[in-house]
Design an enzyme around this catalytic site. Structure first.
Site, short mmCIF file in Angstrom:
data_model
loop_
_atom_site.label_atom_id
_atom_site.label_comp_id
_atom_site.label_asym_id
_atom_site.label_seq_id
_atom_site.Cartn_x
_atom_site.Cartn_y
_atom_site.Cartn_z
N ASP A 161 0.76 -1.39 -0.02
CA ASP A 161 0.15 -0.10 -0.20
C ASP A 161 1.01 1.28 0.05
OD1 ASP A 161 -2.41 1.63 0.09
OD2 ASP A 161 -1.90 2.33 2.26
N ARG A 168 -0.33 6.24 -6.98
CA ARG A 168 -1.53 6.62 -7.15
C ARG A 168 -1.92 8.20 -7.16
NH1 ARG A 168 -4.89 4.40 -2.49
NH2 ARG A 168 -6.81 5.30 -3.34
N LYS A 187 -4.36 -2.06 5.52
CA LYS A 187 -3.51 -1.00 6.80
C LYS A 187 -4.53 -1.55 7.93
CE LYS A 187 -3.78 3.04 5.18
NZ LYS A 187 -3.82 3.21 3.70
N1 URA Z 1 -7.10 6.35 2.99
C1 URA Z 1 -6.37 5.48 2.59
O1 URA Z 1 -5.72 4.79 3.13
N2 URA Z 1 -6.40 5.17 1.35
C2 URA Z 1 -7.20 5.64 0.29
O2 URA Z 1 -7.00 5.15 -0.83
C3 URA Z 1 -7.94 6.65 0.95
C4 URA Z 1 -8.04 7.36 1.90
#
Ligand code: URA
Length: 417
Positions: A161, A168, A187
């Site tokens: 992530d 992203r 997470k």
């Molecule tokens: N918070 C996150 O951790 N990821 C996202 O994609 C959007 C908000």
């Protein structure tokens, strides 16, 4: 396997197998798959979505890319809150110490700014010395000792992530519902929590612009939560204007401190309470909203909220004494209304982009952020204003950026006679 075959399969609307996705994520982390190839896959997902089977695989691979925290068995409820992102959203910084003061443990892994939304970690880093990347053992011991800590994604927890999140942000692929879901849930599950409250921000300053999309996201979040045995509550909150009185970096921490001391704005305190109430009820600390309101108010009135915040920052090596001096901006400007009337619209996304321009977020991969930068809001939709009355105070330590931001902010408000 060939990366471009997997990308083409998704681009052409076919479902990826578990093997395809697992391999792609693993090889991306090993740097066999390039940033360009991952960007292309993200864009294909953005346009074609994901099946629930693909989503489950993605969440699992993100979790397995790092470690999962295991807290000692105890009767203390361990939970967290996460927001889909907004402008001026500092509720995490309030909620963690308030919940710790109520006897709920909050091991929070938060993010950096994504597109035009602010990042809790960027804001916390305005506090000199603060450690948001401790070892997992240290993180656990902080949470076990005082009840809360807020840290960043890292190489230890959900590194997939961590890497995809940054990508992203540069490739306009943030507002994809399954990717948002996997980013958040991986997470949260890796934190080793028992319960979660999700704040889905809906409106022109959120990634989720419509109620319909909010419901789609909550369906996915619930599905994943249930499959990992996690209790979940979902709160939908309005993001058609910035939350609270300030948005930026250090100024949001300062505002959070004011709130914890009992001087918060109504909208921010209401949002924080809604979220805390869900966790208090989940944990069995309150039977309903009324009881949770009594607990919430008492924690603030008795000074416990601020006390736990101080403990959390101290544990994380942050220096609050130095903090206020470090966030004094060099420059400021007042933006005034050029019309009389009632405010009927605030372009919150544009306000968010203005904050990025001002120095509060990353335009490129590793921009240095300006901890002194931010905006104070004097008005909200529904307010009646006069021509020449102040709308915003903009401040930072780079006069060029202050000027360009002021230009951007000029047409972020629509006023009706
Ligand atoms: N918070 C996150 O951790 N990821 C996202 O994609 C959007 C908000």
């Amino acid at each position: 396997m060939i990366p471009s075959d997997i990308i083409a399969k998704k681009r052409n609307g076919y479902e990826l197998s578990s093997n395809d996705l697992s391999w792609f994520i693993k090889k991306y982390l090993e740097e066999y798959i390039s940033e360009a190839q991952m960007s292309a896959l993200l864009m294909a997902i953005y346009f074609n979505g994901m099946t629930e089977k693909e989503l489950v695989t993605l969440v699992r691979e993100m979790i397995n890319s790092g470690q999962v925290i295991n807290f000692k068995k105890s009767s203390i409820y361990i939970a967290d809150k996460h927001s889909t992102g907004g402008v001026g959203d500092k509720t995490s910084i309030l909620l963690a110490p308030i919940m710790a003061a109520a006897g709920i443990r909050i091991p929070m892994i938060a993010g950096r700014s994504l597109e035009y939304t602010g990042g809790t970690i960027d804001k916390l880093e305005a506090i000199p010395g603060i450690n948001v990347t401790p070892s997992l053992n240290k993180f656990k011991s902080w949470v076990e000792n005082i009840g809360c800590a807020i840290i960043s994604q890292s190489k230890d927890i959900c590194p997939a992530d961590n890497k995809i999140y940054a990508l992203r942000n540069q490739t306009a692929t943030v507002p994809s519902i399954p990717i948002i879901c996997s980013s958040i849930m991986s997470k949260k599950i890796a934190e080793g929590i028992m319960g979660l409250v999700m704040d889905i921000k809906v409106g022109n300053g959120a990634f989720i612009k419509t109620k319909n999309d909010a419901f789609k996201l909550s369906h996915l979040l619930e599905k994943v939560a249930i499959s990992y045995g996690l209790k979940i509550d979902i709160v939908y909150s309005d993001m058609n204007q910035p939350l609270g009185r300030y948005a930026g970096l250090g100024c949001e921490i300062k505002e959070a401190i004011d709130c914890l001391k009992g001087n918060g704005s109504r909208d921010l305190m209401d949002n924080t309470f809604e979220l805390c109430s869900c966790l208090l009820i989940q944990a069995g600390k309150a039977k309903d909203k009324q009881e949770s309101k009594e607990i919430f108010d008492k924690i603030i009135e008795t000074g416990k909220a601020f006390e736990f915040f101080q403990k959390m920052i101290f544990n994380q090596n942050g220096c609050l004494k130095q903090f206020e001096k470090n966030i004094i901006p060099k420059f400021e400007k007042i933006i005034r209304s050029h019309k009389d009337g009632t405010i009927i619209f605030m372009d919150t996304e544009k306000i968010g982009w203005s904050l990025i321009e001002l120095g509060c977020g990353n335009k490129k991969k590793l921009d240095k952020l300006d901890n002194t930068a931010g905006i104070e809001f004097f008005v909200k939709p529904g307010d009646i204003i006069k021509k020449g009355s102040p709308i915003y105070r903009v401040f930072n330590t780079n006069s060029k950026k202050l000027d360009s931001t002021s230009e951007l902010l000029l047409d972020t408000i629509r006023v009706n006679k």
